[in-house]
Scaffold this motif. Structure first.
Motif, mmCIF file in Angstrom:
data_model
loop_
_atom_site.group_PDB
_atom_site.id
_atom_site.type_symbol
_atom_site.label_atom_id
_atom_site.label_comp_id
_atom_site.label_asym_id
_atom_site.label_seq_id
_atom_site.Cartn_x
_atom_site.Cartn_y
_atom_site.Cartn_z
ATOM 1 N N LEU A 42 0.605 6.516 1.408
ATOM 2 C CA LEU A 42 -0.657 6.039 1.979
ATOM 3 C C LEU A 42 -1.739 5.943 0.909
ATOM 4 O O LEU A 42 -2.500 4.969 0.858
ATOM 5 C CB LEU A 42 -1.120 6.966 3.098
ATOM 6 C CG LEU A 42 -0.270 7.028 4.370
ATOM 7 C CD1 LEU A 42 -0.913 7.990 5.366
ATOM 8 C CD2 LEU A 42 -0.105 5.655 4.992
ATOM 9 N N ALA A 43 -1.786 6.946 0.030
ATOM 10 C CA ALA A 43 -2.809 6.950 -1.012
ATOM 11 C C ALA A 43 -2.621 5.771 -1.956
ATOM 12 O O ALA A 43 -3.595 5.105 -2.341
ATOM 13 C CB ALA A 43 -2.764 8.265 -1.783
ATOM 14 N N ASP A 44 -1.378 5.500 -2.346
ATOM 15 C CA ASP A 44 -1.138 4.384 -3.267
ATOM 16 C C ASP A 44 -1.430 3.044 -2.597
ATOM 17 O O ASP A 44 -1.870 2.100 -3.261
ATOM 18 C CB ASP A 44 0.298 4.420 -3.774
ATOM 19 C CG ASP A 44 0.498 3.516 -4.973
ATOM 20 O OD1 ASP A 44 -0.043 3.834 -6.060
ATOM 21 O OD2 ASP A 44 1.159 2.472 -4.827
ATOM 22 N N ALA A 45 -1.209 2.969 -1.292
ATOM 23 C CA ALA A 45 -1.530 1.744 -0.562
ATOM 24 C C ALA A 45 -3.021 1.625 -0.274
ATOM 25 O O ALA A 45 -3.492 0.562 0.147
ATOM 26 C CB ALA A 45 -0.745 1.697 0.747
ATOM 27 N N GLY A 46 -3.766 2.711 -0.467
ATOM 28 C CA GLY A 46 -5.205 2.695 -0.255
ATOM 29 C C GLY A 46 -5.608 2.638 1.203
ATOM 30 O O GLY A 46 -6.651 2.059 1.541
ATOM 31 N N ILE A 47 -4.797 3.275 2.063
ATOM 32 C CA ILE A 47 -5.089 3.209 3.493
ATOM 33 C C ILE A 47 -4.970 4.595 4.123
ATOM 34 O O ILE A 47 -4.351 5.501 3.562
ATOM 35 C CB ILE A 47 -4.126 2.254 4.235
ATOM 36 C CG1 ILE A 47 -2.673 2.764 4.149
ATOM 37 C CG2 ILE A 47 -4.257 0.842 3.722
ATOM 38 C CD1 ILE A 47 -1.734 2.115 5.135
ATOM 39 N N ALA A 48 -5.564 4.742 5.285
ATOM 40 C CA ALA A 48 -5.216 5.800 6.221
ATOM 41 C C ALA A 48 -4.242 5.189 7.222
ATOM 42 O O ALA A 48 -4.212 3.966 7.418
ATOM 43 C CB ALA A 48 -6.453 6.318 6.936
ATOM 44 N N ALA A 49 -3.438 6.011 7.834
ATOM 45 C CA ALA A 49 -2.485 5.492 8.813
ATOM 46 C C ALA A 49 -3.235 4.734 9.908
ATOM 47 O O ALA A 49 -4.129 5.297 10.546
ATOM 48 C CB ALA A 49 -1.668 6.631 9.414
ATOM 49 N N PRO A 50 -2.891 3.469 10.163
ATOM 50 C CA PRO A 50 -3.653 2.666 11.127
ATOM 51 C C PRO A 50 -3.311 2.938 12.582
ATOM 52 O O PRO A 50 -4.053 2.531 13.474
ATOM 53 C CB PRO A 50 -3.278 1.225 10.746
ATOM 54 C CG PRO A 50 -1.919 1.345 10.136
ATOM 55 C CD PRO A 50 -1.885 2.667 9.440
ATOM 56 N N THR A 51 -2.179 3.583 12.848
ATOM 57 C CA THR A 51 -1.792 3.920 14.221
ATOM 58 C C THR A 51 -1.200 5.324 14.223
ATOM 59 O O THR A 51 -0.965 5.924 13.173
ATOM 60 C CB THR A 51 -0.751 2.932 14.789
ATOM 61 O OG1 THR A 51 0.503 3.128 14.130
ATOM 62 C CG2 THR A 51 -1.211 1.480 14.623
ATOM 63 N N ALA A 52 -0.919 5.836 15.400
ATOM 64 C CA ALA A 52 -0.393 7.196 15.534
ATOM 65 C C ALA A 52 1.130 7.258 15.514
ATOM 66 O O ALA A 52 1.705 8.349 15.533
ATOM 67 C CB ALA A 52 -0.901 7.825 16.826
ATOM 68 N N PHE A 53 1.795 6.086 15.466
ATOM 69 C CA PHE A 53 3.251 6.054 15.525
ATOM 70 C C PHE A 53 3.794 5.073 14.503
ATOM 71 O O PHE A 53 3.096 4.163 14.056
ATOM 72 C CB PHE A 53 3.729 5.623 16.924
ATOM 73 C CG PHE A 53 3.210 6.495 18.029
ATOM 74 C CD1 PHE A 53 3.780 7.723 18.293
ATOM 75 C CD2 PHE A 53 2.141 6.075 18.806
ATOM 76 C CE1 PHE A 53 3.300 8.533 19.315
ATOM 77 C CE2 PHE A 53 1.650 6.873 19.833
ATOM 78 C CZ PHE A 53 2.237 8.105 20.080
#
Length: 201
Positions: free
Chosen positions: A98-109
């Motif tokens: 997630l860090a390398d993609a520069g995102i937080a998880a967008p959904t819970a699943f």
């Protein structure tokens, strides 16, 4: 294919609190899968994070291997009732992906997706905070194809069918979407300590 009706074996006394109910300890590493090993060429291997059908980020094998490395040692538990102690894995944590993609998880699943078209669902909460990785090495060596190499998901606190072999990506989903075995009667979550083997357990 895995079926019901496995007979438990007597566990050694030293297993104690480390082995979930209904499991037996093995020194082997049993091989269970739905078909033949897929052919995976590292020259064309790609690992992709997606939100639905939209790609978020894709890594080549070289790019993936250059990501920060994580190690984990501990016990794993298969729904077919074997447990193996003190397994050692190395790979890239879900947090570092997630860090390398520069995102937080967008959904819970999400659904883990494999090169043999296998899928399995896992809540994001069971992957973050160091709880899971995409492993590329086992016991200090590249993961053998029989055990899911070159890369497999590792979610060791759930039954091992959740640790998808030959993984090629993780697809975030809006709902808890059943994967291959879940559609065939396996539990949607799969906690070994609660013996969540099948729907209704």
């Amino acid at each position: 294919m895995v079926t019901r009706g496995f007979v438990g074996r007597r566990q050694p006394p030293e297993a104690g609190a480390r082995i979930p109910p209904g499991q037996y300890l093995t020194e082997d590493f049993p091989i269970l899968q739905i078909g033949p090993n897929p052919t995976v060429d590292l020259a064309t291997w790609r690992f992709t994070l997606r939100e639905g059908s939209r790609p978020i980020k894709t890594w080549s094998w070289e790019e993936f291997e250059a990501l920060p490395r994580t190690t984990w040692q501990g016990d794993i538990h298969c729904v077919t009732k074997w447990s193996k102690f003190d397994t050692a894995w190395e790979g890239v944590s879900f947090d570092d992906l997630l860090a390398d993609a520069g995102i937080a998880a967008p959904t819970a699943f999400l659904l883990a997706e494999s090169f043999d078209d296998y899928t399995t669902n896992v809540p994001v909460a069971d992957l973050v905070n160091g709880r899971a990785m995409v492993a590329t090495r086992y016991a200090g060596q590249p993961i053998h194809p029989d055990h899911g190499g070159p890369a497999r998901l590792l979610v060791p606190h759930l039954y091992f069918w959740k640790s998808a072999k030959w993984v090629k990506g993780l697809r975030f989903t809006q709902t808890d979407t059943a994967g291959f075995w879940e559609l065939r009667g396996y539990h949607m979550y799969g906690d070994p300590w609660r013996e969540q083997r099948y729907t209704g357990d």
